[in-house]
Scaffold this active site. Structure first.
Site, PDB file in Angstrom:
ATOM      1  N   ASP A  76       8.541  -3.623  -2.831  1.00  0.00           N
ATOM      2  CA  ASP A  76       8.396  -2.271  -3.381  1.00  0.00           C
ATOM      3  C   ASP A  76       9.167  -1.178  -2.641  1.00  0.00           C
ATOM      4  O   ASP A  76       8.919   0.012  -2.853  1.00  0.00           O
ATOM      5  CB  ASP A  76       6.916  -1.899  -3.574  1.00  0.00           C
ATOM      6  CG  ASP A  76       6.059  -2.181  -2.356  1.00  0.00           C
ATOM      7  OD1 ASP A  76       6.621  -2.456  -1.291  1.00  0.00           O
ATOM      8  OD2 ASP A  76       4.814  -2.122  -2.487  1.00  0.00           O
ATOM      9  N   HIS A 100       8.220  -6.871   1.613  1.00  0.00           N
ATOM     10  CA  HIS A 100       7.679  -6.242   0.414  1.00  0.00           C
ATOM     11  C   HIS A 100       8.769  -5.744  -0.534  1.00  0.00           C
ATOM     12  O   HIS A 100       9.676  -5.007  -0.127  1.00  0.00           O
ATOM     13  CB  HIS A 100       6.700  -5.117   0.751  1.00  0.00           C
ATOM     14  CG  HIS A 100       5.554  -5.623   1.585  1.00  0.00           C
ATOM     15  ND1 HIS A 100       4.759  -4.808   2.347  1.00  0.00           N
ATOM     16  CD2 HIS A 100       5.079  -6.900   1.764  1.00  0.00           C
ATOM     17  CE1 HIS A 100       3.844  -5.546   2.969  1.00  0.00           C
ATOM     18  NE2 HIS A 100       4.020  -6.813   2.641  1.00  0.00           N
ATOM     19  N   ASP A 102      -1.228  -5.631  -0.153  1.00  0.00           N
ATOM     20  CA  ASP A 102      -0.661  -6.800   0.523  1.00  0.00           C
ATOM     21  C   ASP A 102      -1.553  -8.032   0.427  1.00  0.00           C
ATOM     22  O   ASP A 102      -1.066  -9.147   0.255  1.00  0.00           O
ATOM     23  CB  ASP A 102      -0.425  -6.487   2.008  1.00  0.00           C
ATOM     24  CG  ASP A 102       0.447  -5.264   2.204  1.00  0.00           C
ATOM     25  OD1 ASP A 102       1.095  -4.843   1.233  1.00  0.00           O
ATOM     26  OD2 ASP A 102       0.477  -4.725   3.326  1.00  0.00           O
ATOM     27  N   CYS A 125       1.899   0.692  -1.864  1.00  0.00           N
ATOM     28  CA  CYS A 125       1.285  -0.162  -0.834  1.00  0.00           C
ATOM     29  C   CYS A 125      -0.196   0.146  -0.650  1.00  0.00           C
ATOM     30  O   CYS A 125      -1.002  -0.762  -0.438  1.00  0.00           O
ATOM     31  CB  CYS A 125       1.954   0.072   0.518  1.00  0.00           C
ATOM     32  SG  CYS A 125       3.704  -0.238   0.569  1.00  0.00           S
ATOM     33  N   ASP A 145       2.612 -12.243   0.884  1.00  0.00           N
ATOM     34  CA  ASP A 145       1.914 -10.978   0.695  1.00  0.00           C
ATOM     35  C   ASP A 145       2.062 -10.614  -0.782  1.00  0.00           C
ATOM     36  O   ASP A 145       3.145 -10.781  -1.368  1.00  0.00           O
ATOM     37  CB  ASP A 145       2.562  -9.854   1.521  1.00  0.00           C
ATOM     38  CG  ASP A 145       2.006  -9.761   2.930  1.00  0.00           C
ATOM     39  OD1 ASP A 145       1.372 -10.724   3.408  1.00  0.00           O
ATOM     40  OD2 ASP A 145       2.229  -8.715   3.581  1.00  0.00           O
TER      41      ASP A 145
END
Ligand code: ABU
Length: 373
Positions: A256, A254, A127, A358, A205
């Site tokens: 992902d 995020h 991040d 992550c 991020d």
């Protein structure tokens, strides 16, 4: 004779043999060195609208109650067991693993404009740090509790810099009250998504970006705004293009768990969060693979993430993929699609807000800058 000519030839030879210490252009080149976060010493994240906007509604009451408290020992130990197995797999597969330094995470701190009860954790280097080629960029994160998180990586960053890496910190945001939408409410399904941060200052991020060589993909989210995306676009310059992926998540944080590039020409997506019909034009030549529905994996009382952490995998190269051991339908699909899944138990890490992608930062992958579109 030991001439100047002889010496300069030796220098030239060693320069040409020098491998950049930081070098990663995409999500799939062969992984050589990776940072894996740490789960010890963390705190339950302090309650804030940016936390509310990114976490399941069922967790809100408990998160308010435990706001800023040290993470319970049993939770830490369980996550450490999973992490030890993950690190062991990485090392067995030939990847050099680096770790951040412990830093204080449970004390309150502040700026002239705000104060928080505690930090968060140092479990997810994905991040706060973005590697694009030979450059490592500290990102302007929107959570106040994460303001000093990069101190845990300071020694590593200095080491990489001294070994030749380019090291940049994006403009540090003030994170004053005017950045946040305190009126944020969870939208009904199908209603337009609201964001917990506005465009007052530049925030992003790194985990909202996915790298595919000269092309990067990004989601506007509760921690990444267009100001932040524009900063990165201008910073990277004309060698790169950044394309937006519109996520259908009502609580986006995020990319992902929405869109995960796997290898040249193929990406995994969550059918709940992404509609291939909305894909940016450049992706039309790619094969978009729908991830199967996640197996329910909640093992801790607090849940910080969506169920689509199932697809938060880490590519070791174009074939080998580390995925969560209980996600059998996804593992099966990976085999069917010609990948080589490496299952690893990791559900005890989920309470730290992330899985394999992550909780890592790929510092070096063997490869060069290319275009895949
Ligand atoms: N940090 C990844 C979590 C994303 C999600 O909850 O979907």
């Amino acid at each position: 004779m030991a001439t100047a000519e002889g010496k300069s030839r030796t220098d030239a030879e060693s320069a040409s043999e020098r491998q950049p210490v930081v070098c990663s252009y995409n999500e799939w080149d062969p992984l050589e060195e990776v940072i894996v976060g740490r789960v010890d010493g963390g705190a339950v994240p302090p309650w804030h609208v940016t936390l509310q906007a990114a976490t399941p509604q069922e967790s809100w009451e408990l998160l308010k109650l435990l706001s800023g408290k040290p993470a319970p020992d049993a939770m830490v130990q369980a996550a450490q067991r999973d992490q030890a197995e993950f690190v062991s797999i990485l090392e067995t597969e030939g990847v050099k693993v680096r770790r951040p330094d412990p830093i204080p995470q449970t004390e309150s701190f502040g700026s002239p404009e705000w104060e928080v009860e505690s930090a968060y954790n140092i479990a997810n280097p994905r991040d706060g740090l973005l590697v694009v080629g030979e450059e490592i960029i500290e990102t302007p994160m929107a959570w106040r509790s994460r303001y000093f998180e990069m101190n845990a990586y300071r020694n590593l960053l200095q080491e990489y810099f001294k070994a030749g890496a380019k090291w940049t910190a994006a403009p540090r945001p003030r994170l004053s009250d005017s950045l946040y939408n305190e009126q944020w409410e969870l939208p009904e399904k199908g209603e337009p998504v609201q964001f917990a941060i506005n465009e007052t200052e530049c925030c992003f991020d790194a985990a909202d970006f996915a790298r595919c060589g000269r092309d990067l993909f990004v989601t506007r989210s509760n921690v990444t705004n267009y100001f932040g995306i524009d900063w990165l676009r201008r910073h990277l310059g004309d060698d790169f293009a950044i394309h937006e992926i519109k996520t259908k998540s009502r609580q986006p944080m995020h990319i992902d768990t929405t869109f995960v590039p796997l290898c040249p020409g193929r990406a995994l997506y969550s059918p709940d969060f992404f509609d291939p019909a909305d894909a940016p034009e450049v992706l039309k030549s790619w094969e978009l693979l729908p991830a199967p529905p996640p197996i329910s994996t909640m093992v801790q009382m607090i849940d910080l993430s969506s169920a689509w952490l199932s697809m938060n995998v880490l590519m070791l190269d174009e074939k080998r993929v580390i995925c969560e051991a209980s996600q059998e339908p996804l593992i099966e699909k990976f085999r069917e699609w010609g990948f080589e899944p490496i299952p690893c138990p990791y559900t005890n890490h989920y309470v730290y807000g992330g899985a394999f992608h992550c909780s890592t930062l790929d510092v070096r992958r063997r490869g060069s800058l290319q275009s895949y579109f």
